[in-house]
Design a protein around this motif. Structure first.
Motif, PDB file in Angstrom:
ATOM      1  N   ALA B  96       1.126  -9.104  -5.997  1.00 31.73           N
ATOM      2  CA  ALA B  96       0.400  -7.872  -5.669  1.00 31.73           C
ATOM      3  C   ALA B  96       1.369  -6.732  -5.353  1.00 31.73           C
ATOM      4  N   ILE B  97       2.404  -7.056  -4.626  1.00 33.64           N
ATOM      5  CA  ILE B  97       3.387  -6.030  -4.288  1.00 33.64           C
ATOM      6  C   ILE B  97       4.073  -5.513  -5.544  1.00 33.64           C
ATOM      7  N   ALA B  98       4.450  -6.447  -6.408  1.00 33.19           N
ATOM      8  CA  ALA B  98       5.138  -6.048  -7.638  1.00 33.19           C
ATOM      9  C   ALA B  98       4.239  -5.137  -8.478  1.00 33.19           C
ATOM     10  N   ARG B  99       2.986  -5.512  -8.534  1.00 35.56           N
ATOM     11  CA  ARG B  99       2.038  -4.740  -9.335  1.00 35.56           C
ATOM     12  C   ARG B  99       1.875  -3.329  -8.806  1.00 35.56           C
ATOM     13  N   GLN B 100       1.675  -3.214  -7.520  1.00 30.18           N
ATOM     14  CA  GLN B 100       1.485  -1.889  -6.937  1.00 30.18           C
ATOM     15  C   GLN B 100       2.758  -1.054  -7.035  1.00 30.18           C
ATOM     16  N   SER B 101       3.883  -1.682  -6.783  1.00 30.89           N
ATOM     17  CA  SER B 101       5.144  -0.947  -6.865  1.00 30.89           C
ATOM     18  C   SER B 101       5.330  -0.365  -8.251  1.00 30.89           C
ATOM     19  N   ALA B 102       5.082  -1.205  -9.246  1.00 32.33           N
ATOM     20  CA  ALA B 102       5.262  -0.746 -10.619  1.00 32.33           C
ATOM     21  C   ALA B 102       4.334   0.425 -10.923  1.00 32.33           C
ATOM     22  N   ALA B 103       3.114   0.317 -10.482  1.00 33.35           N
ATOM     23  CA  ALA B 103       2.152   1.384 -10.758  1.00 33.35           C
ATOM     24  C   ALA B 103       2.565   2.687 -10.083  1.00 33.35           C
ATOM     25  N   LEU B 104       3.002   2.575  -8.855  1.00 28.92           N
ATOM     26  CA  LEU B 104       3.414   3.777  -8.135  1.00 28.92           C
ATOM     27  C   LEU B 104       4.643   4.403  -8.789  1.00 28.92           C
ATOM     28  N   GLN B 105       5.564   3.546  -9.161  1.00 31.33           N
ATOM     29  CA  GLN B 105       6.780   4.037  -9.792  1.00 31.33           C
ATOM     30  C   GLN B 105       6.443   4.757 -11.101  1.00 31.33           C
ATOM     31  N   ALA B 106       5.587   4.125 -11.866  1.00 29.44           N
ATOM     32  CA  ALA B 106       5.183   4.734 -13.135  1.00 29.44           C
ATOM     33  C   ALA B 106       4.574   6.110 -12.901  1.00 29.44           C
ATOM     34  N   ALA B 107       3.723   6.203 -11.899  1.00 28.88           N
ATOM     35  CA  ALA B 107       3.086   7.474 -11.598  1.00 28.88           C
ATOM     36  C   ALA B 107       4.124   8.516 -11.183  1.00 28.88           C
ATOM     37  N   PRO B 116      -0.806  14.006  -6.691  1.00 29.84           N
ATOM     38  CA  PRO B 116      -0.930  14.289  -5.267  1.00 29.84           C
ATOM     39  C   PRO B 116      -1.404  13.029  -4.554  1.00 29.84           C
ATOM     40  N   ALA B 117      -1.452  13.106  -3.258  1.00 34.62           N
ATOM     41  CA  ALA B 117      -1.766  11.921  -2.455  1.00 34.62           C
ATOM     42  C   ALA B 117      -3.069  11.262  -2.887  1.00 34.62           C
ATOM     43  N   ALA B 118      -4.076  12.047  -3.189  1.00 41.19           N
ATOM     44  CA  ALA B 118      -5.370  11.473  -3.545  1.00 41.19           C
ATOM     45  C   ALA B 118      -5.267  10.655  -4.831  1.00 41.19           C
ATOM     46  N   ALA B 119      -4.494  11.152  -5.775  1.00 39.92           N
ATOM     47  CA  ALA B 119      -4.337  10.411  -7.030  1.00 39.92           C
ATOM     48  C   ALA B 119      -3.567   9.117  -6.800  1.00 39.92           C
ATOM     49  N   LEU B 120      -2.580   9.175  -5.928  1.00 40.57           N
ATOM     50  CA  LEU B 120      -1.841   7.953  -5.594  1.00 40.57           C
ATOM     51  C   LEU B 120      -2.759   6.925  -4.943  1.00 40.57           C
ATOM     52  N   LEU B 121      -3.572   7.399  -4.032  1.00 38.79           N
ATOM     53  CA  LEU B 121      -4.485   6.473  -3.359  1.00 38.79           C
ATOM     54  C   LEU B 121      -5.450   5.846  -4.363  1.00 38.79           C
ATOM     55  N   ALA B 167       2.993  -0.945   3.460  1.00 35.88           N
ATOM     56  CA  ALA B 167       3.935   0.180   3.443  1.00 35.88           C
ATOM     57  C   ALA B 167       3.776   1.005   2.172  1.00 35.88           C
ATOM     58  N   LEU B 168       3.351   0.360   1.109  1.00 31.89           N
ATOM     59  CA  LEU B 168       3.154   1.094  -0.142  1.00 31.89           C
ATOM     60  C   LEU B 168       2.031   2.122  -0.025  1.00 31.89           C
ATOM     61  N   TRP B 169       1.133   1.871   0.892  1.00 30.48           N
ATOM     62  CA  TRP B 169      -0.010   2.762   1.068  1.00 30.48           C
ATOM     63  C   TRP B 169       0.286   3.902   2.034  1.00 30.48           C
ATOM     64  N   PRO B 171       2.513   6.383   2.482  1.00 30.69           N
ATOM     65  CA  PRO B 171       2.700   7.789   2.097  1.00 30.69           C
ATOM     66  C   PRO B 171       1.382   8.466   1.722  1.00 30.69           C
ATOM     67  N   ALA B 172       0.609   7.806   0.882  1.00 32.14           N
ATOM     68  CA  ALA B 172      -0.652   8.406   0.458  1.00 32.14           C
ATOM     69  C   ALA B 172      -1.594   8.608   1.647  1.00 32.14           C
ATOM     70  N   LEU B 173      -1.719   7.587   2.453  1.00 35.95           N
ATOM     71  CA  LEU B 173      -2.666   7.676   3.565  1.00 35.95           C
ATOM     72  C   LEU B 173      -2.228   8.726   4.580  1.00 35.95           C
ATOM     73  N   ASN B 174      -0.955   8.746   4.883  1.00 38.61           N
ATOM     74  CA  ASN B 174      -0.483   9.726   5.862  1.00 38.61           C
ATOM     75  C   ASN B 174      -0.663  11.156   5.358  1.00 38.61           C
ATOM     76  N   ALA B 175      -0.334  11.347   4.097  1.00 43.31           N
ATOM     77  CA  ALA B 175      -0.478  12.694   3.551  1.00 43.31           C
ATOM     78  C   ALA B 175      -1.931  13.151   3.593  1.00 43.31           C
ATOM     79  N   LEU B 176      -2.823  12.269   3.194  1.00 45.97           N
ATOM     80  CA  LEU B 176      -4.232  12.635   3.188  1.00 45.97           C
ATOM     81  C   LEU B 176      -4.753  12.875   4.596  1.00 45.97           C
ATOM     82  N   SER B 177      -4.235  12.093   5.515  1.00 48.44           N
ATOM     83  CA  SER B 177      -4.652  12.285   6.895  1.00 48.44           C
ATOM     84  C   SER B 177      -4.183  13.644   7.415  1.00 48.44           C
ATOM     85  N   GLN B 178      -2.958  13.984   7.082  1.00 49.84           N
ATOM     86  CA  GLN B 178      -2.434  15.267   7.554  1.00 49.84           C
ATOM     87  C   GLN B 178      -3.151  16.445   6.901  1.00 49.84           C
ATOM     88  N   ASP B 179      -3.572  16.232   5.672  1.00 48.07           N
ATOM     89  CA  ASP B 179      -4.321  17.289   4.987  1.00 48.07           C
ATOM     90  C   ASP B 179      -5.765  17.401   5.468  1.00 48.07           C
TER      91      ASP B 179
END
Lengths: 235, 235
Positions: B96-107, B116-121, B167-169, B171-179
């Motif tokens: 699961a970690i490998a899968r998410q990492s790859a997807a995030l990296q690709a993005a 933006p954060a919403a698209a990452l989430l 931890a992969l989540w 950045p997206a969650l924090n950014a959205l929370s701050q926004d």
DNA sequence: CCTACCGATCGGTAGG
DNA sequence: CCTACCGATCGGTAGG
């Protein structure tokens, strides 16, 4: 204990064996003893153990020991381990339904106009957390996480109660959805919301900082958007 | 135990090394020993059965039969049933970690500014549903619902992987929370969101109408508020 | 990886 | 509700 009291009671069907009061008691007779109490004790102990260790990992001996019985005795009250599991879940659902119904009724009676949909949802969520995480809250967690061990018939019976429980949420959820305060398809929103709440069983720690009120606030903030004043007057 | 880990990496502590294929290695020509394959088959079969029936209700004989082995043979590959459970969960988390990492990296690589954060989430949520409900998705559900059967050490080891996954989540969650697009305390929001997603294991039916994309859309709509254009320009 | 096997435990029952 | 007990099953092992 009260067991001794029960024994002194005369039983019309008792064999005429005279003698004293030996171990062999008269068989199950007319059901007017304090049967109910022992039964309730068994269900409570089972709920606690099923939650702690899971249904499969809990032996009927564990349950018997928890209420001071010997290994074969639970089967005097329940015909099988599965019947005990079902009793736990049935009791849990009925109790949860009664609790939510009362709360909703109280809200509606006391000050109907002061309870818009969001306030109703907050009541439901707060009570739900209490049912899941409050004192003596073993029944619903067992219900949520052990239903795999039920028979098809038992599952069907409980599904009806679950339907009743969900029905209590429908007015609030539908109203909020129509107001645009809950986004997305209501059906999926409901499932996602229940998931968010029910999952708390896995991580909530009563000794930690967050209270059940904090949880309810967080859930409301996350799921329910503040009504935009502009749009509100427009509608 | 950590034997499961030891096998997958080269670990100086690996206890298995000394006891090389000892006793009557029979029949097949020496080339046929695809040790790793049989091991993987066992883990896959175990994942499937543990998910279907639960860890306690699955016997090691069930698992052996599922891969065409006899009752004692799984213990040639795993020292205990618990080690098999751990292997399932460990494998599930790493995958699961490998899968998410790859997807995030690709993005991030393909078009950083378009994410933006919403698209990452949305990417994270969509992949999470795939890991939970997609084809061959037995490992993480087992991980989520059977961790009670782990030892304390196993749980601690997996907790680290879970931390990596979460931890992969962040950045997206924090950014959205701050926004202000995700309301309430981030920590509780994260737990509630994971709960909403993870609970889908209980009710999602692939043969029904909703697709995994529908689920992801519904989740995004429910949790993430559209940024108000007015406020956006104001900031 | 199979054959043969063991000790422990479990749900459940008979009979009082 | 206790005593005494049983058949089934289970995780695991010895040895080849």
């Amino acid at each position: 204990m009260d067991q001794a009291v029960a024994r002194t009671r005369s039983d019309p069907h008792a064999p005429v064996v005279a003698a004293k009061r030996p171990r062999g008691r008269p068989r199950k007779t007319a059901d007017e003893r304090d049967d109910g109490n022992r039964r309730v004790e068994l269900v409570n102990a089972a709920a606690k153990l099923f939650r702690q260790k899971g249904f499969d990992a809990t032996s009927t001996r564990d349950i018997a020991a928890a209420v001071g019985m010997h290994s074969g005795s639970p089967f005097y009250h329940f015909k099988s381990k599965g019947a005990l599991l079902y009793a736990v879940m049935d009791e849990g659902m009925r109790s949860a339904i009664a609790r939510q119904s009362a709360a909703l009724q109280a809200a509606a009676v006391s000050a109907p106009s002061a309870f818009p949909a969001a306030a109703l949802l907050r009541v439901l969520i707060r009570n739900h957390f209490d049912v899941l995480l409050g004192p003596g809250s073993d029944f619903i967690p067992v219900m949520l996480y052990e239903s795999r061990s039920l028979t098809a018939r038992q599952r069907a019976l409980l599904a009806r109660l679950q339907g009743d429980y969900e029905a209590l949420w429908a007015p609030a959820l539908n109203a909020l959805s129509q107001d645009g305060q809950i986004k997305g398809p209501v059906k999926l929103a409901r499932l996602l919301i229940f998931g968010a709440l029910n999952w708390s069983v896995q991580w909530f720690d009563a000794s930690k900082d967050a209270s059940l009120d904090d949880l309810a606030d967080a859930a409301m903030a996350l799921f329910v958007q503040q009504p935009s004043p502009v749009r509100q007057s427009q509608a």
